[in-house]
Design an enzyme around this catalytic site. Structure first.
Site, PDB file in Angstrom:
ATOM      1  N   ASP A 231       0.992  -1.281  -0.016  1.00 64.60           N
ATOM      2  CA  ASP A 231      -0.072   0.120  -0.021  1.00 64.60           C
ATOM      3  C   ASP A 231       0.889   1.178  -0.017  1.00 64.60           C
ATOM      4  OD1 ASP A 231      -2.456  -1.404  -0.045  1.00 64.60           O
ATOM      5  OD2 ASP A 231      -2.519  -1.491   2.222  1.00 64.60           O
ATOM      6  N   TYR A 297       4.733  -9.063   7.538  1.00 66.80           N
ATOM      7  CA  TYR A 297       4.503  -7.661   7.722  1.00 66.80           C
ATOM      8  C   TYR A 297       4.850  -7.506   9.255  1.00 66.80           C
ATOM      9  CZ  TYR A 297       1.476  -8.201   3.661  1.00 66.80           C
ATOM     10  OH  TYR A 297       1.013  -8.648   2.504  1.00 66.80           O
ATOM     11  N   TYR A 369      -5.161  -9.868   3.128  1.00 67.49           N
ATOM     12  CA  TYR A 369      -5.264  -8.693   3.542  1.00 67.49           C
ATOM     13  C   TYR A 369      -5.167  -7.992   4.968  1.00 67.49           C
ATOM     14  CZ  TYR A 369      -7.803  -8.114  -1.214  1.00 67.49           C
ATOM     15  OH  TYR A 369      -8.249  -7.699  -2.356  1.00 67.49           O
TER      16      TYR A 369
END
Ligand SMILES: [Zn+2]
Ligand SMILES: [Zn+2]
Length: 410
Positions: A231, A297, A369
């Site tokens: 993103d 992440y 996501y």
């Protein structure tokens, strides 16, 4: 019909140059050029007493004497590629419709078994003449440039094939998209909103990497093909993200990749950095883009209300190894089809508290996501951290720390 009768029948259409006559039998008797073959056929006919042998001197009804101009076309090609760096090339040709019609008529009238088309002879003969002039090889399989002759227009069009290299990039600054975005208001034309830049964001990873590349290769453009994308507000750190950069229409090709890497890193000034591993090619782009890499992440999570670290860690544990149902998130619903995908949380761990927020590391199956895994996206993602905690939770910052890549042989 024997070959003498066929030759006679062809000559009956009109005066035929040795090239075109020989080409009607072009896939026979290897080791001869078409004009040698054509001359041989005329001689054979004269020896059989059927046709007096005369040196060809008129206008060929098939090609209009195109082959006399092979040296001229070779000069045109050399001129058209002046200043261009390449080592392999191939010649192409836009065949005048009348020429194609003429030869196809003979093929079918006489049921010829092994003719060669005009196009192949042009490409080969002009290719040979160019090769001699510039000392470079014609290479049908991997040409770096293609020169297309247009006999009717008298022009040469040059198509320069892209150059590709493979590497990994890191992005240290939030707010930079991976690729260029046109301004939403003017769609790239330039308006007051975008300060007449035409861009929604001034810089992208693509442009920060691409600008010095365009300069060094003297290219028209540089296109970034990423193994997925983070993103805009996410950083890409750790291992970096694999990418292939396509250098469009480069005038130079023999660039030292180590120098290129240094130049990109110097001009990107700490906002982005690259490690270039090797040269790549067109075929690898699709493989890279479809690469279903697991990603790791590091996220900061904010939770409404009081909560102990243990309660938080326990909630995380109940997500570990779980398959998540995710309806297309609201934030991307305008550009992606609305559907439900299932992705697994491969690993999720609580790292520690930070300024009243919780630092978490997640290893997700490709396509998971992450923001929605935490927030629940108004019930579109099930289960979610918010659902388990029975209170609102959201990601306040996100870094991608690891993306699996292709083989990276130095
Ligand atoms: Zn001809
Ligand atoms: Zn604008």
């Amino acid at each position: 019909m024997d070959i003498n009768e066929q030759t006679q029948a062809i000559l009956a259409y009109g005066e035929t140059c040795d090239h075109c006559l020989g080409r009607f039998f072009g896939k026979r008797s290897h080791g001869l050029s078409n004009d040698e073959r054509g001359r041989g056929l005329k001689i054979a006919l004269a020896l059989a007493g059927n046709h007096p042998y005369t040196q060809f001197s008129g206008t060929c009804w098939v090609c209009g004497n195109f082959f006399e101009s092979v040296p001229l076309w070779a000069d045109r090609v050399v001129e058209a590629t002046r200043g261009l760096e390449f080592s392999t090339f191939v010649i192409g040709c836009r065949v005048p419709p009348l020429v194609a019609e003429n030869e196809e008529m003979v093929w079918s009238d006489l049921s010829l078994a092994d003719p060669e088309p005009f196009k192949s002879e042009v490409n080969r003969e002009v290719g040979k003449a160019v090769s001699v002039r510039i000392g470079k090889k014609a290479d049908i399989k991997k040409p770096e440039v293609v020169m297309i002759l247009d006999p009717l227009a008298g022009t040469v069009e040059v198509q320069v094939h892209s150059v590709y290299f493979y590497g990994r990039y890191q992005k240290f600054e939030r707010g930079i998209p991976q690729t260029h975005w046109d301004c939403r208001a003017c769609r790239g034309r330039g308006c007051e909103k975008c300060n007449f830049t035409g861009a929604q964001y001034l810089d992208s990873v693509e442009e920060l990497i691409g600008r010095p590349v365009i300069e060094m290769f003297d290219a028209e453009n540089a296109v970034l093909h990423g193994a997925g994308r983070e993103d805009i507000d996410a950083r890409m750190v750790g291992t970096g993200r694999p990418f292939i950069l396509e250098v469009v229409s480069p005038k130079k090709r023999s660039i030292d990749l180590a120098m290129l890497e240094a130049e990109i890193n110097r001009t990107a000034d700490g906002r982005v950095s690259v490690a270039i591993k090797r040269w790549a090619d067109r075929a690898e782009v699709e493989t890279l883009k479809s690469n279903k890499a697991h990603k790791k992440y590091r996220i900061l999570v904010e939770v409404d209300g009081e909560l102990s670290a243990d309660e938080f860690a326990n909630a995380l544990k109940s997500l570990n190894g779980v398959t998540i149902q995710q309806r297309t998130p609201e934030r991307v619903a305008h550009r992606r089809a609305d559907k439900i995908r299932e992705r697994k949380v491969l690993d999720i761990v609580f790292v520690g508290e930070q300024d009243g927020k919780y630092l978490v590391e997640v290893l997700g199956e490709a396509g998971l996501y992450i923001k929605e895994l935490v927030s629940g996206d108004s019930g579109r993602t099930i289960p979610s951290l918010a659902e388990i905690l029975k209170r609102k939770a959201h990601v306040t910052s996100l870094d991608v720390t690891q993306v699996e890549g292709a083989k990276e042989g130095e």
